[in-house]
Design a protein around this motif. Sequence first.
Motif: not given
Length: 704
Positions: A380-389, A530-533, A558-564
Amino acid sequence: MLRSTIIFLIASLAALPSFGEPVSTPHVTAELLLGGSHVRPGEEFRVGLHLRMKEGWHTYWKHPGDSGEPTTIDWVLPDGFTAGPILWPQPQRISMEPLTTYGYEGDVLLMVPMRAPATVVAGSSASITANVYWMVCEEICIPEEVTLGIDVPVAAEPSTPGASATLFDRSTATLPVPSDGWQIRAAEQDDRIILRARPPEGFRIEQPGISFFAATGPLIEYSAPQPVSLRDGELTIELTRSPYAADDLRRLSGVLHAPAGWVPGGPVAVEIDAPIDAAFAIAPVTSARPPLTLLIALGLAFLGGMVLNLMPCVFPVVSLKILAFMQHSGDEPRRVRLHGLSFACGVLLAFWILAGLLLALRAAGEEIGWGFQLQSPAFVAAMAFLLFGLGLSLSGVMDIGTSLTRIGGAAAGRAGYRTSGLNGMLATVVATPCTAPFMGAALGFALTQSALAALLIFTALGAGMAAPYVALSLWPALLRFLPRPGQWMVRFKQLMAFPLFATVAWLVWVFGHQTGVDGILRLLLGLTLVGAAAWVWGSWSTLDASSRTTATARSVAVALLASGFMLSVTAEPVSSEVNAAGVLQDGSDVQWEPWSEERVAELRAEGRPVFINFTAAWCLTCKVNERVAFSSAGVSRIVGERNIAMLKADWTNRDDAITRALSSFGRSGVPLYVVYEADPSAPPRLLPEILSPGMLIETFSQFQ
C-alpha cells in the motif's frame, strides 16, 4: 515455521505429586479433575487432565501437524483400576508461517475413561497419580513434565455431577463421534487427495468452515487451502498431498470438523477413516452456489472485466488513458491500433502475473485471495509513493522524462507503445481493490480449478477489462469526436493529477486502518520525502545542468525516496478496536460484531438470523456498499426489529480464518455478503457484490 527458528529448551520440571492441587510451570497450570462426585465399585468413570496455557502459548492434539508433540500421560493406578486412552477434543488450527499445527490455546480438558474394580470398598478412597508430559509452544517450544495426583472417593450410591461438570460437558461436546451412517470415499488425483462424504439425512453440510484434520502424517499439507464444494447432498474436500507422504497411501484418517455443528446442538466433529482408492473416477469439482462450468465462468469473467472499468478504483488511471487517446486522436489509424493493443497486452500481462503469483502462493499453502497484495502495508505504501510521484509529475513539479513519467502515460510528447503497456499494467494493479459484479463467482471458481483453467479465467477477466480500449483503438474514427491536441492539454494533464492525489489520500486511509495513527504519520512523512525528492530531481536534474549536478541530484532524490519508503514500511500492523459490548469501533451506523466461526455457531444455535459482511478497508466496492446500503436508516431499523446479528469479517490485514471461510463459499475475495436465517438448519444465502438499501430491507424483511 515457528518464526525463523524453533528453539527447544530442555526444561523438564519434575514436581512432587500434589494430590488435588494444580501444578504450575512457567507456561502451563495443570491439575487432575474427577468427572463426577465419586466412583462406584465396578463402574467406569472419567478423570480429566485440565491444562491452562499462558496467553499466546499452546499444547498439541494427538497429531500435532507440521510441528510439536502430543501430550502423554503415564498413570500409576491402585490395584484393579484400569485407564483407557485420552479422549481428544476437537483441536484448532494454529498457524505460524509457513507451518500449521493442531492444538489448543487457552485451556483444554483431556478426559481419560477409567474403571474401578468391583472389589474396591465403598467408603474408601483411591489415589491416582499421573506423570504428564507436554510440549508447550509460542515462538519457542518447551517440553515440560509434571506429576499430578488426585484422591478419588468411592461410594456405593450413583455418582452425581461434580464441581467440574461444566468443563467435562464442554470437552465432551467437542469430542469427535463415529461416522455411523455416513458414506465416505477418498481417492488420489495428481497431487491431491479427494475426500467425499455424504452424511445422513438432516445433517447441515451447507455451512462455512468445514475442514479436515489429519490424524496421521505425513499425509496432507496442513497449511494448504481445503476447497469445499457440494453436489447432490455430498461434500467434496480437496486436500493437498504432502510431498513427504508415502508413495502408496492406503487410508485417510482424521476428523471432519463443522464449526456450527453437524446437527443443531449436536457434534462438531466426525471421525474419518477411509481407504484411499486410486481407481475411483472423480468428476470435476463444481460449486452448487451457483452451478458453474468453465464456459460460464469465462463469460462471467469477461463481463466482470468490462464492468471493472466503471468501478472507482480504475478511474485515476483511466483518466490518464483518456488523456493518451486525446494525444493520439490525430495519429495514423495504425499507430492508434498499436497503442490500444499495447494497452491490452499490459492488462493481460498484469493479470497473468497476479494469477501466477496468487496460484503459486496458494499452492505453497498461503491463505490468500483476490487483492491479497493490498493486505501488505508495504505494498500500500509503495502504491501511494508511485501514484504520488505520478501526480507530482503531472503537476509539473518534475519532468523526469523517462520511465516514471511514462508509466502514467503523462509525457508531454507522444508516448511509446511501452508506455501504453505499462499504463495497462498499472490500471490492473490499481483495479484490484474492486470487485465488479460477475467477478466474485468467476474468481472463486478459478481458484478451485487446475492452473490452466484458472489462467484462462484470469485471461478472460483481463480481456474484458481491455476490450473497451481495444474497440476504441480499432475504430479510430470514434476519436474524431475527441478535441484536437493543443495547449489546453497541458492544463488537462495538470488536472489529471488530482484524481491521483485523491487515490493517494485513500491509500493513506487504508494504511491507517492497517497500522494505526502512528502508521499514518510515518506514511505522510514518507510522502513528504517523496515530494522533496521530486523537487530536487525537478530543480537540478535538468537538460541544462552539468552531468555532475544531475548525478548528484538524482542520488539525493533516490536517497530521499528510499528513506521515505523505509520510514513507512516499518510501521507495525494493528487490529480493529472492540468496545466492552463486543461492538467494533469503526464509526458505522450498524453495530458490527467481529466475525468468528465460533460466534456464528453460537448465534445460529440461539436461533438468531445472522448477516456476515466480508470486507476490507482497501475494498472500494465494500466501502461504497457501506456508504450506500448499510448507512440507510431503513436498514438500521429493520436490523433492530428482526434482531439480526451483524458480523464483520475484516480482511484488511491477512487473516487465514477469513480466507478459509471465503473459500468455503466458493469465493476468493471481498466483498461477500452471507445471510443465515433464524432456522439453524437453513442453508446460507449469498447476496450480490453490489448492494442497495432496498435489497437489504427486502432480504431482512423475510426474517421472522
